[in-house]
Design a protein around this motif. Sequence first.
Motif, mmCIF file in Angstrom:
data_model
loop_
_atom_site.group_PDB
_atom_site.id
_atom_site.type_symbol
_atom_site.label_atom_id
_atom_site.label_comp_id
_atom_site.label_asym_id
_atom_site.label_seq_id
_atom_site.Cartn_x
_atom_site.Cartn_y
_atom_site.Cartn_z
ATOM 1 N N HIS A 263 -0.039 11.126 85.316
ATOM 2 C CA HIS A 263 -0.691 12.398 85.014
ATOM 3 C C HIS A 263 -0.331 13.445 86.071
ATOM 4 O O HIS A 263 -0.014 14.590 85.740
ATOM 5 C CB HIS A 263 -2.208 12.227 84.919
ATOM 6 N N LYS B 120 3.451 14.529 85.646
ATOM 7 C CA LYS B 120 3.699 15.502 84.585
ATOM 8 C C LYS B 120 3.123 16.873 84.926
ATOM 9 O O LYS B 120 3.749 17.890 84.661
ATOM 10 C CB LYS B 120 3.152 14.986 83.258
ATOM 11 N N THR C 213 3.202 20.207 73.161
ATOM 12 C CA THR C 213 1.803 20.382 72.793
ATOM 13 C C THR C 213 1.148 21.463 73.639
ATOM 14 O O THR C 213 0.455 22.343 73.118
ATOM 15 C CB THR C 213 1.035 19.055 72.941
ATOM 16 N N PHE D 36 6.865 15.671 74.356
ATOM 17 C CA PHE D 36 5.827 15.978 73.369
ATOM 18 C C PHE D 36 4.595 16.591 74.034
ATOM 19 O O PHE D 36 3.968 17.477 73.467
ATOM 20 C CB PHE D 36 5.455 14.731 72.569
ATOM 21 N N GLU D 37 4.261 16.130 75.225
ATOM 22 C CA GLU D 37 3.131 16.738 75.919
ATOM 23 C C GLU D 37 3.452 18.191 76.289
ATOM 24 O O GLU D 37 2.619 19.072 76.105
ATOM 25 C CB GLU D 37 2.766 15.945 77.172
ATOM 26 N N VAL E 101 10.444 5.803 75.240
ATOM 27 C CA VAL E 101 9.071 6.212 74.966
ATOM 28 C C VAL E 101 8.573 7.230 75.992
ATOM 29 O O VAL E 101 7.933 8.221 75.644
ATOM 30 C CB VAL E 101 8.150 4.973 74.930
ATOM 31 N N GLY E 102 8.870 7.004 77.269
ATOM 32 C CA GLY E 102 8.411 7.935 78.296
ATOM 33 C C GLY E 102 8.996 9.323 78.128
ATOM 34 O O GLY E 102 8.308 10.324 78.314
ATOM 35 N N THR E 103 10.261 9.391 77.762
ATOM 36 C CA THR E 103 10.914 10.682 77.532
ATOM 37 C C THR E 103 10.219 11.428 76.401
ATOM 38 O O THR E 103 9.916 12.624 76.523
ATOM 39 C CB THR E 103 12.407 10.471 77.203
ATOM 40 N N LEU E 104 9.962 10.725 75.312
ATOM 41 C CA LEU E 104 9.280 11.368 74.182
ATOM 42 C C LEU E 104 7.876 11.802 74.555
ATOM 43 O O LEU E 104 7.441 12.902 74.209
ATOM 44 C CB LEU E 104 9.229 10.420 72.984
ATOM 45 N N GLU E 105 7.173 10.947 75.266
ATOM 46 C CA GLU E 105 5.804 11.279 75.665
ATOM 47 C C GLU E 105 5.793 12.545 76.517
ATOM 48 O O GLU E 105 4.961 13.427 76.329
ATOM 49 C CB GLU E 105 5.200 10.087 76.415
ATOM 50 N N GLU E 106 6.737 12.659 77.429
ATOM 51 C CA GLU E 106 6.780 13.818 78.326
ATOM 52 C C GLU E 106 7.131 15.106 77.587
ATOM 53 O O GLU E 106 6.471 16.133 77.771
ATOM 54 C CB GLU E 106 7.778 13.559 79.458
#
Length: 186
Positions: A87, A90, A118, A114-115, A107-112
Amino acid sequence: MKIAVFCGSSSGENPVFAQATRALGHYLATNGVDLVYGGGNVGLMGVVADAFLEKGAKVYGVIPEHLKDRELAHHGLTELKIVANMHERKAAMAQMADAFVALPGGVGTLEEIFEAWTWTQLGYYSKPCAFYNINGFYNLLFETISNMATTGFVKPQHADMLIRTDNAEELLTAIRSYEAPRPKWT
Protein backbone atom coordinates in the motif's frame (compact mmCIF):
# COMPACT_ATOMS: atom_id res chain seq x y z
CA MET A 1 8.63 14.40 -16.01
CA LYS A 2 8.54 11.19 -13.98
CA ILE A 3 6.72 8.16 -15.32
CA ALA A 4 5.81 5.22 -13.09
CA VAL A 5 6.31 1.94 -14.90
CA PHE A 6 4.60 -1.22 -13.70
CA CYS A 7 6.03 -4.42 -15.16
CA GLY A 8 7.02 -7.99 -14.47
CA SER A 9 9.61 -9.22 -12.01
CA SER A 10 10.05 -11.84 -14.72
CA SER A 11 11.17 -11.21 -18.29
CA GLY A 12 8.64 -13.60 -19.83
CA GLU A 13 9.32 -16.41 -22.29
CA ASN A 14 9.88 -14.27 -25.38
CA PRO A 15 13.06 -12.14 -25.54
CA VAL A 16 11.12 -9.44 -27.42
CA PHE A 17 9.67 -8.29 -24.07
CA ALA A 18 13.09 -7.41 -22.64
CA GLN A 19 14.31 -5.97 -25.95
CA ALA A 20 11.30 -3.66 -26.31
CA THR A 21 11.46 -2.69 -22.63
CA ARG A 22 15.11 -1.69 -22.97
CA ALA A 23 14.36 0.30 -26.14
CA LEU A 24 11.44 2.08 -24.45
CA GLY A 25 13.59 2.94 -21.43
CA HIS A 26 16.32 4.34 -23.67
CA TYR A 27 13.79 6.39 -25.66
CA LEU A 28 12.05 7.86 -22.62
CA ALA A 29 15.33 8.61 -20.84
CA THR A 30 16.74 10.46 -23.84
CA ASN A 31 13.54 12.50 -24.05
CA GLY A 32 13.61 14.03 -20.59
CA VAL A 33 11.77 11.35 -18.61
CA ASP A 34 12.84 9.93 -15.26
CA LEU A 35 11.62 6.57 -13.97
CA VAL A 36 9.60 5.64 -10.90
CA TYR A 37 9.22 1.89 -10.48
CA GLY A 38 9.04 -0.96 -7.98
CA GLY A 39 12.74 -1.00 -7.13
CA GLY A 40 13.60 -4.54 -8.25
CA ASN A 41 16.69 -5.71 -10.10
CA VAL A 42 15.07 -8.74 -11.76
CA GLY A 43 12.90 -9.34 -14.82
CA LEU A 44 11.54 -6.42 -16.79
CA MET A 45 11.85 -4.30 -13.65
CA GLY A 46 15.63 -4.61 -13.79
CA VAL A 47 15.69 -4.16 -17.56
CA VAL A 48 13.74 -0.89 -17.49
CA ALA A 49 15.75 0.53 -14.58
CA ASP A 50 19.05 -0.32 -16.25
CA ALA A 51 17.89 1.17 -19.56
CA PHE A 52 17.09 4.52 -17.93
CA LEU A 53 20.36 4.50 -15.99
CA GLU A 54 22.36 3.70 -19.14
CA LYS A 55 21.10 6.93 -20.67
CA GLY A 56 21.76 9.05 -17.59
CA ALA A 57 18.17 9.47 -16.39
CA LYS A 58 17.16 9.45 -12.74
CA VAL A 59 15.59 6.26 -11.44
CA TYR A 60 13.51 6.16 -8.26
CA GLY A 61 12.69 2.74 -6.83
CA VAL A 62 10.11 1.99 -4.15
CA ILE A 63 10.16 -1.47 -2.61
CA PRO A 64 8.50 -2.98 0.46
CA GLU A 65 10.83 -4.32 3.15
CA HIS A 66 9.26 -7.77 2.71
CA LEU A 67 10.20 -7.87 -1.00
CA LYS A 68 13.58 -6.15 -0.77
CA ASP A 69 15.51 -9.42 -0.74
CA ARG A 70 13.05 -11.49 -2.79
CA GLU A 71 12.94 -9.05 -5.70
CA LEU A 72 16.63 -8.35 -5.30
CA ALA A 73 16.40 -4.62 -4.72
CA HIS A 74 18.37 -2.61 -7.25
CA HIS A 75 21.12 -0.72 -5.44
CA GLY A 76 22.42 1.35 -8.36
CA LEU A 77 19.44 3.71 -8.42
CA THR A 78 19.26 7.46 -7.95
CA GLU A 79 17.11 6.70 -4.91
CA LEU A 80 15.75 3.49 -3.41
CA LYS A 81 12.95 4.00 -0.93
CA ILE A 82 12.11 1.08 1.34
CA VAL A 83 8.54 1.10 2.63
CA ALA A 84 6.54 -1.09 4.99
CA ASN A 85 4.09 -2.67 2.54
CA MET A 86 2.53 -2.69 -0.93
CA HIS A 87 0.00 0.00 0.00
CA GLU A 88 2.81 2.39 0.88
CA ARG A 89 4.69 1.41 -2.28
CA LYS A 90 1.77 2.25 -4.57
CA ALA A 91 0.97 5.46 -2.71
CA ALA A 92 4.58 6.65 -2.90
CA MET A 93 4.85 5.78 -6.60
CA ALA A 94 1.55 7.51 -7.36
CA GLN A 95 2.62 10.66 -5.53
CA MET A 96 6.00 10.80 -7.30
CA ALA A 97 4.77 10.05 -10.82
CA ASP A 98 3.22 12.26 -13.48
CA ALA A 99 1.92 9.27 -15.47
CA PHE A 100 1.54 5.49 -15.21
CA VAL A 101 2.57 2.91 -17.82
CA ALA A 102 2.04 -0.86 -17.70
CA LEU A 103 4.48 -3.05 -19.58
CA PRO A 104 3.97 -6.81 -19.75
CA GLY A 105 3.74 -8.42 -16.35
CA GLY A 106 1.60 -10.57 -14.13
CA VAL A 107 -1.06 -10.07 -11.49
CA GLY A 108 0.88 -7.38 -9.63
CA THR A 109 1.33 -5.32 -12.79
CA LEU A 110 -2.39 -5.45 -13.51
CA GLU A 111 -3.29 -4.65 -9.92
CA GLU A 112 -1.03 -1.59 -9.95
CA ILE A 113 -2.20 -0.13 -13.27
CA PHE A 114 -5.85 -0.88 -12.49
CA GLU A 115 -5.58 0.94 -9.18
CA ALA A 116 -4.01 3.97 -10.90
CA TRP A 117 -6.76 3.86 -13.55
CA THR A 118 -9.42 3.64 -10.83
CA TRP A 119 -7.97 6.60 -8.93
CA THR A 120 -7.93 8.65 -12.11
CA GLN A 121 -11.45 7.58 -13.07
CA LEU A 122 -12.67 8.69 -9.64
CA GLY A 123 -10.86 12.03 -9.86
CA TYR A 124 -8.19 11.48 -7.20
CA TYR A 125 -5.63 12.09 -9.95
CA SER A 126 -5.73 13.45 -13.46
CA LYS A 127 -2.66 11.52 -14.58
CA PRO A 128 -2.48 9.48 -17.77
CA CYS A 129 -2.60 5.69 -17.58
CA ALA A 130 -1.10 3.69 -20.44
CA PHE A 131 -0.53 0.15 -21.60
CA TYR A 132 2.64 -0.36 -23.62
CA ASN A 133 1.43 -3.27 -25.71
CA ILE A 134 4.64 -5.14 -26.57
CA ASN A 135 4.00 -7.94 -29.06
CA GLY A 136 0.21 -7.63 -28.57
CA PHE A 137 0.54 -8.67 -24.92
CA TYR A 138 -2.55 -6.72 -23.82
CA ASN A 139 -4.84 -7.33 -26.82
CA LEU A 140 -7.17 -9.69 -24.96
CA LEU A 141 -7.31 -7.32 -21.99
CA PHE A 142 -8.31 -4.50 -24.33
CA GLU A 143 -11.19 -6.67 -25.58
CA THR A 144 -12.30 -7.17 -21.97
CA ILE A 145 -12.15 -3.44 -21.26
CA SER A 146 -14.21 -2.76 -24.41
CA ASN A 147 -16.74 -5.33 -23.22
CA MET A 148 -16.89 -3.62 -19.82
CA ALA A 149 -17.77 -0.37 -21.60
CA THR A 150 -20.30 -1.80 -24.05
CA THR A 151 -22.11 -3.66 -21.26
CA GLY A 152 -22.35 -0.53 -19.10
CA PHE A 153 -19.84 -1.27 -16.36
CA VAL A 154 -17.28 1.34 -17.44
CA LYS A 155 -18.22 4.65 -18.99
CA PRO A 156 -16.88 4.88 -22.55
CA GLN A 157 -14.82 7.99 -21.73
CA HIS A 158 -13.09 6.07 -18.92
CA ALA A 159 -12.31 3.13 -21.18
CA ASP A 160 -11.09 5.55 -23.85
CA MET A 161 -8.87 7.45 -21.40
CA LEU A 162 -6.38 4.57 -21.43
CA ILE A 163 -3.44 5.10 -23.74
CA ARG A 164 -2.79 1.92 -25.72
CA THR A 165 0.24 1.70 -27.98
CA ASP A 166 3.34 -0.26 -28.83
CA ASN A 167 5.21 2.78 -30.15
CA ALA A 168 7.50 4.75 -27.81
CA GLU A 169 7.06 8.07 -29.61
CA GLU A 170 3.26 7.72 -29.66
CA LEU A 171 3.30 6.82 -25.96
CA LEU A 172 5.26 9.90 -24.91
CA THR A 173 3.27 12.20 -27.20
CA ALA A 174 -0.01 10.86 -25.78
CA ILE A 175 1.21 11.26 -22.20
CA ARG A 176 2.36 14.82 -22.79
CA SER A 177 -0.90 15.84 -24.48
CA TYR A 178 -3.23 13.93 -22.14
CA GLU A 179 -6.40 15.55 -20.87
CA ALA A 180 -8.27 13.66 -18.18
CA PRO A 181 -11.98 13.01 -18.68
CA ARG A 182 -14.47 14.21 -16.10
CA PRO A 183 -14.40 12.05 -12.98
CA LYS A 184 -17.02 9.33 -12.73
CA TRP A 185 -19.23 10.97 -10.11
CA THR A 186 -19.35 14.57 -11.35
